[in-house]
Scaffold this motif. Structure first.
Motif, PDB file in Angstrom:
ATOM      1  N   ILE A  97       0.830  -1.206   0.000  1.00 32.76           N
ATOM      2  CA  ILE A  97       0.000   0.000   0.000  1.00 32.76           C
ATOM      3  C   ILE A  97       0.868   1.261   0.000  1.00 32.76           C
ATOM      4  N   LEU A  98       2.014   1.211   0.673  1.00 32.77           N
ATOM      5  CA  LEU A  98       2.908   2.370   0.666  1.00 32.77           C
ATOM      6  C   LEU A  98       3.556   2.571  -0.703  1.00 32.77           C
ATOM      7  N   SER A  99       4.001   1.482  -1.314  1.00 33.65           N
ATOM      8  CA  SER A  99       4.627   1.612  -2.631  1.00 33.65           C
ATOM      9  C   SER A  99       3.607   2.052  -3.677  1.00 33.65           C
ATOM     10  N   ALA A 100       2.383   1.526  -3.611  1.00 36.63           N
ATOM     11  CA  ALA A 100       1.342   1.949  -4.555  1.00 36.63           C
ATOM     12  C   ALA A 100       0.985   3.414  -4.342  1.00 36.63           C
ATOM     13  N   TYR A 101       0.931   3.855  -3.102  1.00 37.29           N
ATOM     14  CA  TYR A 101       0.644   5.258  -2.796  1.00 37.29           C
ATOM     15  C   TYR A 101       1.714   6.168  -3.382  1.00 37.29           C
ATOM     16  N   ALA A 102       2.969   5.756  -3.248  1.00 33.78           N
ATOM     17  CA  ALA A 102       4.055   6.568  -3.792  1.00 33.78           C
ATOM     18  C   ALA A 102       3.994   6.626  -5.311  1.00 33.78           C
ATOM     19  N   VAL A 103       3.709   5.506  -5.962  1.00 36.06           N
ATOM     20  CA  VAL A 103       3.691   5.457  -7.423  1.00 36.06           C
ATOM     21  C   VAL A 103       2.529   6.266  -7.997  1.00 36.06           C
ATOM     22  N   VAL A 104       1.385   6.276  -7.328  1.00 36.69           N
ATOM     23  CA  VAL A 104       0.194   6.933  -7.875  1.00 36.69           C
ATOM     24  C   VAL A 104       0.155   8.416  -7.541  1.00 36.69           C
TER      25      VAL A 104
END
Length: 282
Positions: A97-104
């Protein structure tokens, strides 16, 4: 037309019942075998009705353990597997969820490249990178530890992709409203994204808990002490290849006990699991 549809329904239910029987019958045989003594199980004429050794076999499996290949009680192995599965599931959710948040939601150089590098790791499961992963864990002195069981398996490209696709469906107006209210990135993540992601996290938790629970190769490789072995490796060690008679009744009791936690997770989280996978608006 109605008659034709009725026969289609009957055929569909017949196929469903046959499929359930094929899946459930081996479990039933294992359950029945766990209630008999070893001689009854291996003589080739085991009855299909429960025996009289149920309490004895399950008590011995949970609290005493086997007397030959694996002496570790099943209760301790269940705890090891539970800690490992929970650590992998929660770790994968947090990292994904943290990596997806950063990418989006963040703009930085090579943002899409970073996402595709994460996605490409789907082609590199732990079995492919088993030696370098083992070397790193051994050098860090994490053999026979919970950290060694959990940390190499918590990165998840699948989870990152799942959260990324969900975040991309969230209207930009929510981000703008949060900015107007003076919310920073952390507050927007905590107050807006996390509540909206509950069903997605539940779906990922179920998948990854079962994934962690069923791990065999990695725990077998890095655990040398019986006190750290998991339930899946414990079942294999119960089935000896020597001239001694394998304690099949204990192995079957252990197999039944090993099924219970994943089944319980799926049953109790079924609604959230289905919603997290099929609904577009959580």
């Amino acid at each position: 037309m109605v008659e034709h549809r009725r026969w289609n329904d009957i055929l569909a239910y017949a196929i469903l019942i046959l499929g359930v029987f094929i899946v459930v019958f081996p479990v039933y045989v294992a359950l029945i075998a766990s209630t008999h003594d070893a001689a009854t199980v291996v003589n080739g004429n085991m009855p299909m009705l429960p025996g009289s050794h149920t309490l004895e076999n399950y008590y011995r499996a949970i609290f005493v353990g086997g007397s030959r290949a694996s002496r570790e009680p099943v209760g301790h192995m269940l705890m090891n597997s539970f800690v490992m599965a929970m650590g992998i599931a929660l770790g994968k959710i947090v990292i994904s969820i943290l990596s997806a948040y950063a990418v989006v939601y963040f703009r930085f150089p090579f943002r899409q490249t970073a996402f595709w590098i994460i996605f490409v790791t789907l082609m590199l499961p732990v079995e492919v990178r088993i030696y370098p992963t083992y070397k790193v864990i051994a050098d860090l002195k994490m053999l026979d530890t919970y950290a060694g069981l959990i940390l190499p398996l918590i990165a998840s490209a699948t989870g990152t992709l799942l959260f990324r696709q969900f975040f991309m469906t969230i209207p930009d107006e929510l981000l703008e409203a949060s900015r107007i209210d003076g919310a920073g990135p952390f507050r927007f993540f905590k107050d807006t994204l996390l509540p909206l992601s509950v069903t997605t996290m539940a779906a990922l938790f179920v998948i990854q808990f079962i994934y962690g629970w069923n791990q065999y190769l990695w725990p077998l490789l890095i655990t040398t002490q019986e006190s750290m072995q998991t339930i899946v490796t414990g079942i294999k060690k119960m089935l000896t290849t020597t001239d001694e008679l394998a304690e099949w009744q204990l192995a079957m009791a252990t197999a039944i006990l090993a099924m219970l936690p994943p089944v319980a997770v799926v049953v109790f989280m079924q609604r959230l699991f289905v919603r997290g996978l099929v609904e577009t608006e959580k």
